[in-house]
Write a protein that holds these residues in place. Structure first.
Motif, PDB file in Angstrom:
ATOM      1  N   ALA A 180       0.828  -1.208   0.000  1.00  0.00           N
ATOM      2  CA  ALA A 180       0.000   0.000   0.000  1.00  0.00           C
ATOM      3  C   ALA A 180       0.859   1.253   0.000  1.00  0.00           C
ATOM      4  O   ALA A 180       0.600   2.208  -0.735  1.00  0.00           O
ATOM      5  N   VAL A 181       1.909   1.272   0.843  1.00  0.00           N
ATOM      6  CA  VAL A 181       2.777   2.442   0.921  1.00  0.00           C
ATOM      7  C   VAL A 181       3.527   2.640  -0.390  1.00  0.00           C
ATOM      8  O   VAL A 181       3.644   3.763  -0.900  1.00  0.00           O
ATOM      9  N   THR A 182       4.036   1.551  -0.968  1.00  0.00           N
ATOM     10  CA  THR A 182       4.776   1.645  -2.224  1.00  0.00           C
ATOM     11  C   THR A 182       3.876   2.073  -3.372  1.00  0.00           C
ATOM     12  O   THR A 182       4.273   2.866  -4.235  1.00  0.00           O
ATOM     13  N   THR A 183       2.648   1.570  -3.409  1.00  0.00           N
ATOM     14  CA  THR A 183       1.702   1.944  -4.461  1.00  0.00           C
ATOM     15  C   THR A 183       1.374   3.427  -4.410  1.00  0.00           C
ATOM     16  O   THR A 183       1.306   4.108  -5.438  1.00  0.00           O
ATOM     17  N   ASP A 184       1.170   3.958  -3.205  1.00  0.00           N
ATOM     18  CA  ASP A 184       0.908   5.394  -3.062  1.00  0.00           C
ATOM     19  C   ASP A 184       2.073   6.214  -3.599  1.00  0.00           C
ATOM     20  O   ASP A 184       1.877   7.247  -4.249  1.00  0.00           O
ATOM     21  N   LYS A 189       2.128   6.048  -7.506  1.00  0.00           N
ATOM     22  CA  LYS A 189       1.040   6.781  -8.156  1.00  0.00           C
ATOM     23  C   LYS A 189       1.078   8.285  -7.882  1.00  0.00           C
ATOM     24  O   LYS A 189       0.196   9.019  -8.333  1.00  0.00           O
ATOM     25  N   GLY A 190       2.060   8.726  -7.129  1.00  0.00           N
ATOM     26  CA  GLY A 190       2.175  10.153  -6.844  1.00  0.00           C
ATOM     27  C   GLY A 190       1.342  10.635  -5.682  1.00  0.00           C
ATOM     28  O   GLY A 190       1.311  11.836  -5.404  1.00  0.00           O
ATOM     29  N   VAL A 191       0.659   9.705  -5.010  1.00  0.00           N
ATOM     30  CA  VAL A 191      -0.178  10.108  -3.876  1.00  0.00           C
ATOM     31  C   VAL A 191       0.686  10.667  -2.744  1.00  0.00           C
ATOM     32  O   VAL A 191       0.332  11.666  -2.099  1.00  0.00           O
ATOM     33  N   THR A 192       1.827  10.022  -2.514  1.00  0.00           N
ATOM     34  CA  THR A 192       2.721  10.499  -1.463  1.00  0.00           C
ATOM     35  C   THR A 192       3.205  11.918  -1.759  1.00  0.00           C
ATOM     36  O   THR A 192       3.286  12.770  -0.855  1.00  0.00           O
ATOM     37  N   ASP A 193       3.534  12.203  -3.025  1.00  0.00           N
ATOM     38  CA  ASP A 193       3.950  13.558  -3.400  1.00  0.00           C
ATOM     39  C   ASP A 193       2.832  14.564  -3.148  1.00  0.00           C
ATOM     40  O   ASP A 193       3.091  15.702  -2.728  1.00  0.00           O
ATOM     41  N   ARG A 194       1.599  14.147  -3.413  1.00  0.00           N
ATOM     42  CA  ARG A 194       0.466  15.028  -3.170  1.00  0.00           C
ATOM     43  C   ARG A 194       0.334  15.341  -1.685  1.00  0.00           C
ATOM     44  O   ARG A 194       0.092  16.486  -1.296  1.00  0.00           O
ATOM     45  N   PHE A 195       0.499  14.320  -0.849  1.00  0.00           N
ATOM     46  CA  PHE A 195       0.447  14.541   0.591  1.00  0.00           C
ATOM     47  C   PHE A 195       1.531  15.523   1.028  1.00  0.00           C
ATOM     48  O   PHE A 195       1.322  16.348   1.914  1.00  0.00           O
ATOM     49  N   ARG A 196       2.714  15.416   0.429  1.00  0.00           N
ATOM     50  CA  ARG A 196       3.823  16.301   0.803  1.00  0.00           C
ATOM     51  C   ARG A 196       3.484  17.766   0.547  1.00  0.00           C
ATOM     52  O   ARG A 196       3.967  18.651   1.250  1.00  0.00           O
ATOM     53  N   SER A 197       2.690  18.010  -0.483  1.00  0.00           N
ATOM     54  CA  SER A 197       2.402  19.392  -0.868  1.00  0.00           C
ATOM     55  C   SER A 197       1.284  20.026  -0.046  1.00  0.00           C
ATOM     56  O   SER A 197       1.045  21.231  -0.158  1.00  0.00           O
ATOM     57  N   LEU A 198       0.604  19.222   0.761  1.00  0.00           N
ATOM     58  CA  LEU A 198      -0.539  19.728   1.524  1.00  0.00           C
ATOM     59  C   LEU A 198      -0.099  20.277   2.882  1.00  0.00           C
ATOM     60  O   LEU A 198       0.895  19.816   3.458  1.00  0.00           O
TER      61      LEU A 198
END
Length: 276
Positions: free
Chosen positions: A95-99, A102-111
């Motif tokens: 789950a962590v690797t998939t996020d 898919k760029g989800v982790t990068d999105r979280f970083r920007s919030l």
């Protein structure tokens, strides 16, 4: 101009804690919603350990002598409860690797959100999943003839030890998922889960192994948790005269606390470094 939902830098420690918990719950709900949309994957994850129980109990159980001549399922189920906590490591890593892929982790970083909320939210969601998975395993064990023979207090203590192990291993999965370069790395780690699971007292007595291999198996966190859980449930175990065999209950708490003390801060620190 509209203001952000959260201040970028809450003032007091209490405000920062509330901010982190609110963000973590938002991430938890996001993960739970994904499971609702893809129930097949979650259900297969719950049923996979049941298949392992049926395979080992049905195919090999008759060939294994259990302490006191009790049925093999009486010995096997507590060990399988512990092994199920290890199996959850794979889903956390993926789950962590998939996020990340898919760029989800990068999105979280920007919030404007707490950096610890992402890993904490994943932790809460996976712990809820593990509670359900453990309940499925208990139901399967009862259907196959396994029973606990102590009081409800001892049974709840056993469940607590199992979830403590899962909590510790969850942070291992989060850390590996954050540092993994891609899904192929996670696949390699998944392969290693099986030797760790089999090199324990889940299925057989470590005394039947060679001396050095049996010593490693006896000190395996899975083994000490399985031994402590067997004792609390009143199920048969092989025991032994070694220090680790005599102190399984102590080590079933010490091992998870040590693992958590190492990998929880590593996970949060790794995510914070990714933000840069």
């Amino acid at each position: 101009m509209s203001m952000p939902a959260h201040p970028l830098s809450p003032g007091s420690p209490l405000s920062r804690l509330g901010w982190a918990l609110a963000d973590a719950w938002t991430v938890t709900l996001r993960d739970l919603n994904h499971w609702v949309l893809r129930p097949g994957t979650v259900i297969v994850g719950w049923l996979f350990p049941v298949m392992i129980v049926l395979m080992f109990g049905g195919l090999f159980g008759g060939a294994i002598d259990t302490p006191g001549g009790s049925g093999y399922f009486e010995f096997l189920m507590p060990g399988m409860f512990a092994l199920t906590m290890l199996f959850g490591l794979e889903s956390t890593m993926m789950a962590v690797t998939t996020d990340a892929a898919k760029g989800v982790t990068d999105r979280f970083r920007s919030l404007p959100m707490s950096s610890s909320a992402v890993v904490l939210g994943r932790c809460v969601a996976d712990m809820l999943n593990s509670v359900v998975g453990l309940a499925v395993m208990v139901g399967a064990g009862l259907a196959l003839g396994w029973r606990w023979h102590g009081g409800i207090g001892a049974a709840l203590a056993a469940v607590g030890l199992l979830l403590l192990l899962r909590f510790a291993l969850l942070w291992v999965g989060i850390f590996i998922g954050l540092v993994a370069g891609g899904p192929e790395v996670v696949t390699a780690v998944q392969i290693l889960v099986w030797p760790v699971g089999f090199l324990s007292n889940v299925f057989v007595d470590p005394a039947t192994m060679s001396a050095w291999l049996g010593a490693i198996a006896a000190w395996n966190p899975l083994s000490v948790t399985a031994s402590a859980v067997r004792e609390l449930f009143g199920n048969p175990g092989y025991g032994g005269e070694s220090w680790i065999a005599q102190n399984a209950a102590l080590m079933s708490v010490a091992w998870p606390l040590l693992i958590t003390a190492v990998f929880l801060p590593l996970s949060v620190r790794t995510f914070r470094k990714l933000k840069g």
